[in-house]
Every structure is written in C-alpha cells, then in structure tokens.
Design an enzyme around this catalytic site. Structure first.
Site, mmCIF file in Angstrom:
data_model
loop_
_atom_site.group_PDB
_atom_site.id
_atom_site.type_symbol
_atom_site.label_atom_id
_atom_site.label_comp_id
_atom_site.label_asym_id
_atom_site.label_seq_id
_atom_site.Cartn_x
_atom_site.Cartn_y
_atom_site.Cartn_z
ATOM 1 N N ARG A 256 0.945 -0.836 -0.449
ATOM 2 C CA ARG A 256 -0.049 0.277 -0.131
ATOM 3 C C ARG A 256 0.921 1.020 0.239
ATOM 4 N NH1 ARG A 256 -3.567 -4.131 2.364
ATOM 5 N NH2 ARG A 256 -2.418 -3.498 4.413
ATOM 6 N N GLU B 36 4.017 -11.489 15.003
ATOM 7 C CA GLU B 36 3.218 -12.600 15.660
ATOM 8 C C GLU B 36 3.678 -13.290 15.757
ATOM 9 O OE1 GLU B 36 -1.050 -11.335 15.403
ATOM 10 O OE2 GLU B 36 -1.642 -12.313 17.679
HETATM 11 P P1 AMP Z 1 3.377 -3.404 11.847
HETATM 12 O O1 AMP Z 1 4.082 -4.017 10.812
HETATM 13 O O2 AMP Z 1 2.809 -4.484 13.006
HETATM 14 O O3 AMP Z 1 3.213 -2.121 12.157
HETATM 15 O O4 AMP Z 1 1.494 -3.159 10.486
HETATM 16 C C1 AMP Z 1 1.531 -2.444 9.558
HETATM 17 C C2 AMP Z 1 1.722 -2.852 7.896
HETATM 18 O O5 AMP Z 1 0.660 -4.057 7.729
HETATM 19 C C3 AMP Z 1 1.540 -2.015 7.191
HETATM 20 O O6 AMP Z 1 1.959 -1.504 6.470
HETATM 21 C C4 AMP Z 1 -0.722 -1.807 7.178
HETATM 22 O O7 AMP Z 1 -0.500 -2.312 5.674
HETATM 23 C C5 AMP Z 1 -0.239 -3.828 7.897
HETATM 24 N N1 AMP Z 1 -1.491 -4.211 8.721
HETATM 25 C C6 AMP Z 1 -1.624 -4.010 9.985
HETATM 26 N N2 AMP Z 1 -2.594 -3.476 11.068
HETATM 27 C C7 AMP Z 1 -3.628 -3.561 9.692
HETATM 28 C C8 AMP Z 1 -4.740 -3.515 10.338
HETATM 29 N N3 AMP Z 1 -5.246 -3.472 11.385
HETATM 30 N N4 AMP Z 1 -6.027 -2.982 9.105
HETATM 31 C C9 AMP Z 1 -4.911 -2.865 7.692
HETATM 32 N N5 AMP Z 1 -3.024 -2.816 7.848
HETATM 33 C C10 AMP Z 1 -2.937 -3.241 8.755
#
Ligand code: AMP
Length: 187
Positions: free
Chosen positions: A73, A110
């Site tokens: 994205r 996770e």
């Molecule tokens: P993180 O590494 O946990 O910060 O996750 C970020 C990445 O995962 C981003 O590229 C988001 O597109 C996706 N992502 C994680 N959680 C969500 C969520 N609740 N809704 C949409 N996209 C998410």
C-alpha cells in the site's frame, strides 16, 4: 506540484470526515484483528487528494531526494507524494521481487518473521529519504524499512502514514530524532 495549500494542523471535522471514509473489517485477516480498509478512502477523490496533500505538505520542507514506499500500500501513496514534492520514488519490496542485487531486513511478526528488500544501489551515500506506508500498527514493518535504508546509506528524515493505530504504541519501536507523522490517529 499543485498550488500549496495549508492543511496542517488537521481540524476535528476533517479528522472525523477522513475516518468516515475508512471501512473497518472485523476479523480480517484473522480473528481479533480489525482491518482498516483504505480502499474506500482511496476511491473518494477528495479524501485521497487530501491525504496526499497533507503528507506532501508535512514532508516537503525536509527536502527529500526520495520517497521510499513499502509494498504494497506504500506503492499507492508514495509515488503520488513523491510527485507532489518533486522527488524520486524508491520501492521497498517483499522478498524475491526486485531484479538486481538486494539488501534485506528481517522483522518479527506475531507468528514467525517477514522480510523487506531494497536494491543495494538505490541510494547514493547520505541522500535524504522519507518513508511512506499506509498504516502504523506495531511498527515492525516501518522499523525494518528504516533499518534497510540505513544499511544502504540513506539519511532517513521522516516516516509518514495515513493511519496510526496509536493504542498499539508502534511509534515507540521507531527511531527518535526524525519526523514521524500520521494523518489520522486511533488512540
Ligand atoms: P506493523 O508492522 O505491525 O506496524 O504493521 C503495518 C503493516 O501491516 C502495514 O503495511 C499495514 O498495511 C498492515 N496492517 C497491520 N495492521 C493492520 C490493520 N489493522 N489494518 C490494516 N492494515 C494493517
């Protein structure tokens, strides 16, 4: 670049309006996760242009040489922001997608781990970069993108998102001493 408009700071009304363009999908991609579906924001021409303008306004003063977008994205948002700012775009990709020699950064999920890659020659030493992704959750993805850019010699000046899930405190995983900015925050 379009005529500069000052959108910052964002009003409560604009915050509520942008949130109304985002769709919550419960239990996607797995039970317990509320997925923030930004396709509904992206297809709304006013909301899409607003978030691009806000992120461009925020990061243009840092005078980046490049916007680096994180697959997938970050590839929708990053090039539009790079175009607005008038700089280049660098893709940070999932493993095995880039054709030339790459550097890798592994990060924890996770369950298990994931990896992002960049071309080894994407950056000349100390060129200025702003990282863009759609959403900050736990911060693992953006932190890995930051590490990767440092490995190839970038001067990372900022990290920007459309959405921050503030209650997950992902910001704490990110480096200090730079501009970390989200258009919309869910506390
Ligand atoms: P993180 O590494 O946990 O910060 O996750 C970020 C990445 O995962 C981003 O590229 C988001 O597109 C996706 N992502 C994680 N959680 C969500 C969520 N609740 N809704 C949409 N996209 C998410």
């Amino acid at each position: 670049m379009k005529e500069q408009v000052n959108y910052l700071p964002i009003s409560r009304e604009k915050d509520a309006w942008l949130k109304s363009t985002i769709r919550d999908i419960p239990d996607f991609p797995k039970p317990g996760i509320v997925f923030k579906d930004l396709t509904t924001l992206l297809k709304d021409r006013k909301a899409f242009s607003y978030v691009i303008d806000v992120l461009s306004e925020k990061f243009a003063p840092l005078k980046p040489d490049y916007v680096a977008g994180i697959e997938a994205r970050g590839f929708i948002l990053g090039p539009a922001i790079a175009y607005e700012i008038g700089c280049g775009f660098i893709p940070i990709r999932k493993p095995g997608k880039l054709p030339h020699k790459v550097e890798k950064a592994v990060y924890d999920l996770e369950y298990g781990s994931d990896c992002v890659e960049i071309h080894v020659d994407a950056i000349e030493d100390h060129e200025k970069v702003v990282i863009i992704d759609d959403l900050l959750a736990t911060g693992g993805t953006a932190e890995a993108a930051y590490r990767l850019l440092k490995t190839v010699g970038a001067d990372v000046r900022g990290i920007g998102f459309v959405v921050e899930l503030g209650f997950l405190k992902g910001r704490l995983k990110l480096p200090t001493g730079m501009e970390i900015f989200s258009v919309i925050n869910y506390d």
